[in-house]
Scaffold this motif. Sequence first.
Motif, PDB file in Angstrom:
ATOM      1  N   GLU A  28       8.684   6.021  -4.153  1.00  0.00           N
ATOM      2  CA  GLU A  28       9.125   4.698  -4.608  1.00  0.00           C
ATOM      3  C   GLU A  28       8.002   3.962  -5.336  1.00  0.00           C
ATOM      4  OE1 GLU A  28      10.488   0.439  -2.596  1.00  0.00           O
ATOM      5  OE2 GLU A  28      10.817   2.313  -1.488  1.00  0.00           O
ATOM      6  N   ALA A  29       6.776   4.176  -4.895  1.00  0.00           N
ATOM      7  CA  ALA A  29       5.634   3.475  -5.494  1.00  0.00           C
ATOM      8  C   ALA A  29       5.209   4.088  -6.817  1.00  0.00           C
ATOM      9  CB  ALA A  29       4.455   3.483  -4.525  1.00  0.00           C
ATOM     10  N   ALA A  30       5.381   5.404  -6.954  1.00  0.00           N
ATOM     11  CA  ALA A  30       4.940   6.115  -8.158  1.00  0.00           C
ATOM     12  C   ALA A  30       6.153   6.657  -8.897  1.00  0.00           C
ATOM     13  CB  ALA A  30       3.994   7.251  -7.781  1.00  0.00           C
ATOM     14  N   GLU A  31       6.371   6.165 -10.097  1.00  0.00           N
ATOM     15  CA  GLU A  31       7.529   6.579 -10.879  1.00  0.00           C
ATOM     16  C   GLU A  31       7.105   7.465 -12.038  1.00  0.00           C
ATOM     17  OE1 GLU A  31       9.233   2.940 -12.172  1.00  0.00           O
ATOM     18  OE2 GLU A  31       7.501   2.345 -13.383  1.00  0.00           O
ATOM     19  N   VAL A  32       8.029   8.280 -12.504  1.00  0.00           N
ATOM     20  CA  VAL A  32       7.768   9.137 -13.659  1.00  0.00           C
ATOM     21  C   VAL A  32       8.011   8.314 -14.920  1.00  0.00           C
ATOM     22  CG1 VAL A  32       8.409  11.233 -14.893  1.00  0.00           C
ATOM     23  CG2 VAL A  32       8.472  11.190 -12.384  1.00  0.00           C
ATOM     24  N   PRO A  33       6.983   8.083 -15.731  1.00  0.00           N
ATOM     25  CA  PRO A  33       7.157   7.265 -16.935  1.00  0.00           C
ATOM     26  C   PRO A  33       8.024   7.969 -17.967  1.00  0.00           C
ATOM     27  CG  PRO A  33       4.953   8.203 -16.876  1.00  0.00           C
ATOM     28  CD  PRO A  33       5.605   8.559 -15.577  1.00  0.00           C
ATOM     29  N   VAL A  36       0.847  -1.198   0.000  1.00  0.00           N
ATOM     30  CA  VAL A  36       0.000   0.000   0.000  1.00  0.00           C
ATOM     31  C   VAL A  36       0.878   1.243   0.000  1.00  0.00           C
ATOM     32  CG1 VAL A  36      -1.725   1.315   1.313  1.00  0.00           C
ATOM     33  CG2 VAL A  36      -1.880  -1.181   1.206  1.00  0.00           C
ATOM     34  N   THR A  37       0.425   2.277  -0.685  1.00  0.00           N
ATOM     35  CA  THR A  37       1.105   3.566  -0.633  1.00  0.00           C
ATOM     36  C   THR A  37       0.097   4.657  -0.305  1.00  0.00           C
ATOM     37  OG1 THR A  37       2.630   5.048  -1.806  1.00  0.00           O
ATOM     38  CG2 THR A  37       0.817   4.136  -3.089  1.00  0.00           C
ATOM     39  N   PHE A  38       0.573   5.719   0.318  1.00  0.00           N
ATOM     40  CA  PHE A  38      -0.261   6.869   0.658  1.00  0.00           C
ATOM     41  C   PHE A  38       0.145   8.040  -0.232  1.00  0.00           C
ATOM     42  CE2 PHE A  38      -1.159   4.230   4.175  1.00  0.00           C
ATOM     43  CZ  PHE A  38      -2.260   4.730   4.858  1.00  0.00           C
ATOM     44  N   ARG A  39      -0.803   8.551  -0.995  1.00  0.00           N
ATOM     45  CA  ARG A  39      -0.510   9.718  -1.825  1.00  0.00           C
ATOM     46  C   ARG A  39      -0.369  10.948  -0.928  1.00  0.00           C
ATOM     47  NH1 ARG A  39      -4.398  12.440  -6.497  1.00  0.00           N
ATOM     48  NH2 ARG A  39      -2.874  13.994  -7.205  1.00  0.00           N
ATOM     49  N   ARG A  96       6.094  16.166 -14.543  1.00  0.00           N
ATOM     50  CA  ARG A  96       6.352  15.324 -13.369  1.00  0.00           C
ATOM     51  C   ARG A  96       5.147  14.437 -13.060  1.00  0.00           C
ATOM     52  NH1 ARG A  96      11.135  14.271 -12.035  1.00  0.00           N
ATOM     53  NH2 ARG A  96      10.531  13.969  -9.855  1.00  0.00           N
ATOM     54  N   THR A  97       4.537  13.920 -14.103  1.00  0.00           N
ATOM     55  CA  THR A  97       3.384  13.034 -13.943  1.00  0.00           C
ATOM     56  C   THR A  97       3.857  11.658 -13.506  1.00  0.00           C
ATOM     57  OG1 THR A  97       2.223  14.209 -15.690  1.00  0.00           O
ATOM     58  CG2 THR A  97       1.363  12.056 -15.073  1.00  0.00           C
ATOM     59  N   ARG A  98       3.344  11.185 -12.394  1.00  0.00           N
ATOM     60  CA  ARG A  98       3.772   9.896 -11.861  1.00  0.00           C
ATOM     61  C   ARG A  98       2.736   8.810 -12.142  1.00  0.00           C
ATOM     62  NH1 ARG A  98       7.914   9.642  -8.236  1.00  0.00           N
ATOM     63  NH2 ARG A  98       8.912  11.611  -7.693  1.00  0.00           N
ATOM     64  N   LYS A  99       3.205   7.572 -12.186  1.00  0.00           N
ATOM     65  CA  LYS A  99       2.334   6.419 -12.345  1.00  0.00           C
ATOM     66  C   LYS A  99       2.660   5.408 -11.246  1.00  0.00           C
ATOM     67  CE  LYS A  99      -0.065   7.314 -16.115  1.00  0.00           C
ATOM     68  NZ  LYS A  99      -1.545   7.342 -16.131  1.00  0.00           N
ATOM     69  N   VAL A 100       1.632   5.017 -10.498  1.00  0.00           N
ATOM     70  CA  VAL A 100       1.829   4.034  -9.434  1.00  0.00           C
ATOM     71  C   VAL A 100       2.062   2.666 -10.063  1.00  0.00           C
ATOM     72  CG1 VAL A 100       0.772   2.896  -7.446  1.00  0.00           C
ATOM     73  CG2 VAL A 100       0.408   5.339  -7.832  1.00  0.00           C
ATOM     74  N   LYS A 101       3.092   1.990  -9.616  1.00  0.00           N
ATOM     75  CA  LYS A 101       3.457   0.694 -10.184  1.00  0.00           C
ATOM     76  C   LYS A 101       2.338  -0.323  -9.991  1.00  0.00           C
ATOM     77  CE  LYS A 101       8.323   1.544  -9.036  1.00  0.00           C
ATOM     78  NZ  LYS A 101       9.463   1.105  -8.194  1.00  0.00           N
ATOM     79  N   SER A 102       2.257  -1.242 -10.927  1.00  0.00           N
ATOM     80  CA  SER A 102       1.197  -2.252 -10.874  1.00  0.00           C
ATOM     81  C   SER A 102       1.367  -3.207  -9.698  1.00  0.00           C
ATOM     82  CB  SER A 102       1.165  -3.049 -12.183  1.00  0.00           C
ATOM     83  OG  SER A 102       2.413  -3.676 -12.420  1.00  0.00           O
ATOM     84  N   TYR A 162      -3.208   8.104 -11.891  1.00  0.00           N
ATOM     85  CA  TYR A 162      -1.804   7.893 -11.563  1.00  0.00           C
ATOM     86  C   TYR A 162      -1.453   6.423 -11.333  1.00  0.00           C
ATOM     87  CZ  TYR A 162      -2.188  12.912 -10.811  1.00  0.00           C
ATOM     88  OH  TYR A 162      -2.426  14.252 -10.979  1.00  0.00           O
ATOM     89  N   VAL A 163      -2.273   5.518 -11.818  1.00  0.00           N
ATOM     90  CA  VAL A 163      -1.963   4.096 -11.638  1.00  0.00           C
ATOM     91  C   VAL A 163      -1.685   3.450 -12.989  1.00  0.00           C
ATOM     92  CG1 VAL A 163      -3.333   3.923  -9.526  1.00  0.00           C
ATOM     93  CG2 VAL A 163      -4.392   3.379 -11.711  1.00  0.00           C
TER      94      VAL A 163
END
Length: 291
Positions: free
Chosen positions: A78-83, A41-44, A92-98, A152-153
């Motif tokens: 760590e959970a959300a990386e910049v594609p 789990v991650t907290f935005r 700086r749009t991040r995507k939460v890893k699957s 963001y996922v």
Amino acid sequence: MNSHKLADLELSTIITLAGMPPQKELVNPRMPSEMAKKVRVTFRPLPKDFGNQTIIRFREKLEQKLRENGVQLIPWDEAAEVPPGIISKVLRTRKVKSSIHAVVDVKREYSLTRSILSALAEKIYVRTRRPERSVMEILKISGWADDFTARYVQDPFNTQIITLMPLEPEFADGATTYDRKIALGLKNLITTMSEIVMGIAPDSFSLVNMNLSDSIYRNEELDEFVLKSLIPKIYAPIKPPVLNRFKKGEYEPAHSVFAKQLADLGRLVEPTSLFPQGSKFSEKISRLSHR
């Protein structure tokens, strides 16, 4: 070693003694405490202007209880990386890893500017709409102006969104009917694009998910709630069927009894008033891109 002693050994020990490669665990855990070890789990991060202290304190307690129960809490960076891509890097749009099973966020209020941009994005979607588009393709067209966490996922079918918001007095009122509570719950699930919405009050909290539960808990029940309710819901989410896995065909009533059986069941259940009257999604979801 005789056969009786061999039978007393753990399977993992036998595999090691035999020189076999480690085997993946094939049996899903049944105990919530075991499920917790497999949940990530991650907290935005909170919005800069977020000032609801009740939700902030609850969020901190929730994070603590998840950690105490063995859930892997992954930092947002760590959970959300910049594609890859220039636009993503500039914005700086991040995507939460699957690999993340749930993102905990708060309900974010729209500014006037964002509301205007959101309306513009919806008009663009309506003009370019194609039924075969995937969820992620729709979000790229209509969701760029929104601040939905679902944007963001990487994999919306694997990562759930859990949104914390103020508990509505009408929902918490014991006199409110189940039908009305479900209507409120659906509205919140849809407007936040979440799989789970938790309403937070100073002394209690609620949970609504696609099971359409209307549960209200006291804050003293948080420990038991996290272990026995929230963790299993994250570990085994309600996943809608992926439409492209179905094969199209012609329905032939004469060759199937299931439609009649389903209709008969509906007539039997109706007098119990256990289920609220259904309604069209178009009546509940105003934005075409969200249906």
